[in-house]
Design a protein around this motif. Structure first.
Motif, PDB file in Angstrom:
ATOM      1  N   CYS A  12     -40.435  65.679 -52.617  1.00 12.38           N
ATOM      2  CA  CYS A  12     -40.798  65.419 -51.549  1.00 12.38           C
ATOM      3  C   CYS A  12     -42.048  66.530 -51.302  1.00 12.38           C
ATOM      4  CB  CYS A  12     -40.209  65.461 -50.302  1.00 12.38           C
ATOM      5  SG  CYS A  12     -41.061  65.052 -48.878  1.00 12.38           S
ATOM      6  N   CYS A  66     -41.147  68.092 -47.529  1.00 13.17           N
ATOM      7  CA  CYS A  66     -39.957  68.686 -47.139  1.00 13.17           C
ATOM      8  C   CYS A  66     -39.212  69.204 -48.467  1.00 13.17           C
ATOM      9  CB  CYS A  66     -39.086  68.026 -46.367  1.00 13.17           C
ATOM     10  SG  CYS A  66     -37.982  67.004 -47.152  1.00 13.17           S
ATOM     11  N   HIS A  91     -37.361  67.855 -50.327  1.00 14.56           N
ATOM     12  CA  HIS A  91     -36.076  66.994 -50.711  1.00 14.56           C
ATOM     13  C   HIS A  91     -36.260  66.394 -52.171  1.00 14.56           C
ATOM     14  CE1 HIS A  91     -32.163  65.456 -49.426  1.00 14.56           C
ATOM     15  NE2 HIS A  91     -32.664  64.140 -49.893  1.00 14.56           N
ATOM     16  N   CYS A 114     -38.991  59.656 -48.936  1.00 12.97           N
ATOM     17  CA  CYS A 114     -38.110  60.911 -49.100  1.00 12.97           C
ATOM     18  C   CYS A 114     -37.034  60.385 -48.203  1.00 12.97           C
ATOM     19  CB  CYS A 114     -38.905  61.877 -48.407  1.00 12.97           C
ATOM     20  SG  CYS A 114     -37.695  63.338 -48.306  1.00 12.97           S
ATOM     21  N   CYS A 127     -36.923  63.232 -44.815  1.00 10.46           N
ATOM     22  CA  CYS A 127     -37.961  63.248 -43.870  1.00 10.46           C
ATOM     23  C   CYS A 127     -38.759  61.841 -43.840  1.00 10.46           C
ATOM     24  CB  CYS A 127     -38.961  64.303 -43.843  1.00 10.46           C
ATOM     25  SG  CYS A 127     -40.120  64.021 -45.243  1.00 10.46           S
TER      26      CYS A 127
END
Ligand code: ZN
Length: 300
Positions: free
Chosen positions: A31, A34, A36, A52, A55
């Protein structure tokens, strides 16, 4: 792979998704917001959306790339990138528009966006080690005199040289109007070139700024001649406004050729990761250059 094989392979959007995914996220999805590493796939749009799982940020394969915001199908972009990376590179916007079946404006814009990526890549790699820099001219008049002809565009051309005297990396830079006098390149121009394009400190730096001086390191002048001929043949000559981006395009391919590498794979990677440039920003940067040229010309 030649162009026909390439077109057969990337014949529709789905065929492009996999390549674009691998170039965008070579280590798997990540992501942009963030970091991820897991996403849900949403397939209801023209291009798949990756949401994601942490988030909820949604990104398509072209988000944040040079293709962002474009409605042109991916396989057309791929074909344009292929043609621009190809060592023959005989395509201009008119030919590209006909080849990939888009309007002239779309073809022009795609080409300039890809060239912008090439320019950014060129700017990141500095000349180093033994470096030769020479003054050169684009648009040489038939009867050169001591004074600069309006059709002449002074350049500084530099290269890193290996121990066998061969060029390993080349830069061709249009000298900005503020660094020119009526008959040559000012010291501020060469200082600027060295500051921007040569890694410091370099012990083997040699700069030659005399116009039409045939002595010195010849391969640089041959390179310039090749670039001039290419611009003449493919584009029927280039004005000062766009000259630098075409020089960048030429140098991008040349530098890969000098390293015996394919410019294509890297160009795909860069186009899948580089930040987009808008049409407004593209045309604004060209306008700013021509305004500066006009101011310098009226001041001279
Ligand atoms: Zn996220």
């Amino acid at each position: 792979m030649d162009f026909d094989e390439f077109c057969r392979h990337f014949h529709n959007e789905e065929a492009c998704f996999d390549t674009l995914y691998k170039d965008k996220w070579p280590n798997g999805y990540c992501c942009v917001r963030c970091g991820h590493e897991h996403a849900s796939l949403i397939r209801t749009r023209r291009l798949p959306l990756y949401e994601c799982k942490n988030c909820r940020y949604q990104a398509s394969l072209i988000s944040g790339t040079v293709m962002e915001g474009s409605r042109t199908p991916l396989h057309k972009w791929f074909k344009a990138i292929f043609l621009l990376a190809s060592s023959e590179a005989w395509t201009n916007a008119v030919k590209l528009a006909a080849t990939i079946n888009v309007t002239y404006k779309t073809a022009w814009l795609i080409m300039h966006k890809v060239r912008f990526v090439m320019s950014q890549a060129n700017a990141q790699e500095l000349l180093s080690g033994i470096v030769r820099v020479k003054a050169a001219v684009y648009g040489k008049p038939h009867n050169p005199t001591v004074h600069r002809h309006p059709s002449e565009h002074p350049l500084l051309v530099g290269a890193s040289i290996n121990s066998s005297g061969e060029m390993t990396h080349v830069k061709m830079i249009q000298v900005r109007p503020e660094h020119l006098s009526a008959n040559g390149i000012l010291r501020s121009g060469t200082n600027d070139f060295v500051a921007q394009h040569v890694a410091s400190p370099t012990a083997g730096l040699n700069v030659e700024t005399k116009r039409y001086n045939l002595r010195g390191y010849q391969p640089l002048l041959l390179c310039c001649k090749e670039a001039s001929n290419w611009m003449k043949d493919v584009y029927h000559g280039i004005g000062p406004k766009h000259l630098q981006v075409y020089l960048d395009e030429f140098c991008y391919r040349l530098n890969y050729t000098l390293r015996n590498e394919s410019p294509l794979l890297q160009l795909f990677k860069l186009c899948a990761s580089a930040t987009a440039i808008t049409y407004e920003r593209l045309t604004r940067s060209h306008q700013q250059y021509s305004q500066k040229t006009q101011i310098a010309a009226s001041a001279a």
